[in-house]
Scaffold this active site. Structure first.
Site, PDB file in Angstrom:
ATOM      1  CG  PHE A  66      55.342  -7.491  80.680  1.00 16.48           C
ATOM      2  CD1 PHE A  66      55.372  -8.289  81.823  1.00 16.48           C
ATOM      3  CD2 PHE A  66      55.615  -8.098  79.450  1.00 16.48           C
ATOM      4  CE1 PHE A  66      55.654  -9.650  81.731  1.00 16.48           C
ATOM      5  CE2 PHE A  66      55.904  -9.459  79.351  1.00 16.48           C
ATOM      6  CZ  PHE A  66      55.925 -10.235  80.500  1.00 16.48           C
ATOM      7  CD  GLU A  67      60.167  -3.446  76.210  1.00 14.35           C
ATOM      8  OE1 GLU A  67      61.207  -3.159  76.847  1.00 14.35           O
ATOM      9  OE2 GLU A  67      59.938  -2.994  75.084  1.00 14.35           O
ATOM     10  CB  ILE A  68      60.291 -11.137  78.442  1.00 14.53           C
ATOM     11  CG1 ILE A  68      59.526 -11.046  79.767  1.00 14.53           C
ATOM     12  CG2 ILE A  68      61.452 -12.133  78.560  1.00 14.53           C
ATOM     13  CD1 ILE A  68      58.931 -12.374  80.235  1.00 14.53           C
TER      14      ILE A  68
END
Ligand code: GDP
Ligand code: MN
Length: 337
Positions: A226-228
């Site tokens: 998960f990365e933004i």
């Protein structure tokens, strides 16, 4: 057709055979958030996507889709990698029980995510990405635009889970990172950075006369499934210089450097700590760990439906292996009573 106002895309690196798992992740991201915002999806693969993959994913999403075959140079051994030496080190890692120790494709994946995904043709037109993996769960309704949140609050990198890396996968990564940032290019070190999240204070600090050893790294990193994040950060000359330096040290192949520690070391050293955001309102699962918000309201309101925890540490935030307490300490946010 897009409603969300940011120049952003969801991005999924995925294999055709993971179609089912991909559909499940996409369905949840769409249901929790994107059916309201209709951001586009970008699918990346080192092999051509099948018609079935394209048809079923396009059918599922509310925004536009794009499918991209990764160019060979982003997904192959550089010329200076020696076949025999690679085989030897992969065998050694297997003997040591290192997960994916003998997988060359896993190494390509980690190298690609470390240095190339943000400069593939489809990604060049965007400022923001949200990485989504197959076989993940999103447990909570998201009632705002996280991309907009990132921009408005001057954030560059966002995560949900922080944990410790397997040391055997990165024996020399820390030393090379310290050499690059503190000995060669101290101008890339941000003043108010998150060094204390990754480095143990009890051990030598950068700039000390004694060179750092790998023992200075506490192995904490942001879990990158998960990365933004802001793509322009990764496309900056400073980050590219760091990646190229690491590439020249060949550890993506002879060791098994993950993109998670590489991204984490870079953002922890190069960014002001306020530019990194923990999305503590997002409930998330990637095998084998999940975490969920801690406040009552998220549940009373019906916003989140999380796995039933039989013990506190089932929520990974409270696991002994979580690095989140260290993050809270650094940022002054303590959620543990
Ligand atoms: P893990 O999360 O570290 O266990 O690794 P994964 O197997 O989940 O891989 C990470 C991401 O890269 C996932 O989105 C996978 O679908 C993707 N991935 C891994 N290996 C390959 C590969 O060889 N080709 C492609 N196209 N995607 C891959
Ligand atoms: Mn994964």
């Amino acid at each position: 057709m897009q409603i969300g106002g940011e120049n952003a895309t969801f991005v999924m690196l995925v294999r055709n055979r993971e179609l089912n798992q991909a559909l499940h992740s996409i369905r949840e991201v769409e249901d929790r958030l994107n059916k309201k915002l209709k951001y586009p999806w970008t699918f990346l693969n080192d092999e051509p996507f099948t018609e079935e993959f394209k048809t079923l994913t396009t059918g599922l999403v509310s925004g536009a889709t794009e499918y991209y075959l990764i160019e060979k140079e982003f997904w192959s051994r550089p010329d200076n990698i020696d076949d025999e030496k690679l085989e030897e080190s992969m065998n050694q890692m297997t003997e040591n029980g290192v997960i994916y120790g003998h997988s060359e494709s896993y190494r390509h994946m980690c190298r690609f995510n470390s240095g190339f995904f943000f400069r593939t043709a489809p990604m060049l037109k965007y400022d923001w990405y949200w990485r989504v993996e197959p076989d993940t769960h999103y447990y909570c309704e998201i009632d705002y635009d996280p991309f907009e949140f990132m921009r408005v609050n001057n954030k560059t990198y966002g995560f949900v889970i922080a944990l410790q890396e397997y040391e055997d996968t990165i024996p020399t990564l820390w030393q090379h990172t310290i050499d690059f940032f503190y000995n060669l290019f101290p101008q890339h070190v941000a003043e108010n950075n998150s060094f204390d999240f990754i480095g143990d204070l009890s051990l030598a600090r950068p700039g000390d006369v004694e060179p750092q050893t790998k023992t200075g790294y506490n192995l904490c990193h942001f879990w990158s499934n998960f990365e933004i994040g802001n793509l322009n950060f990764f496309r900056s000359q400073a980050y590219l210089d760091y990646f190229n330096y690491l590439e020249s040290k060949q550890g993506f192949f002879y060791e098994r450097w993950g993109d998670a520690p590489v991204h984490s070391l870079a953002v922890s050293i190069m960014l002001d700590k306020h530019q990194i955001h923990h999305f503590d309102d997002i409930g998330y699962y990637h095998p084998p760990f999940w975490r969920c918000p801690h406040d009552e309201e998220s549940y009373v309101s019906g916003r989140c439906v999380c796995p039933k925890a039989t013990a506190d540490e089932d929520n990974f935030d409270f696991s002994p292996f979580s690095c989140l307490p260290r993050w809270w300490k650094l940022t002054g946010k303590h959620h543990i009573a």
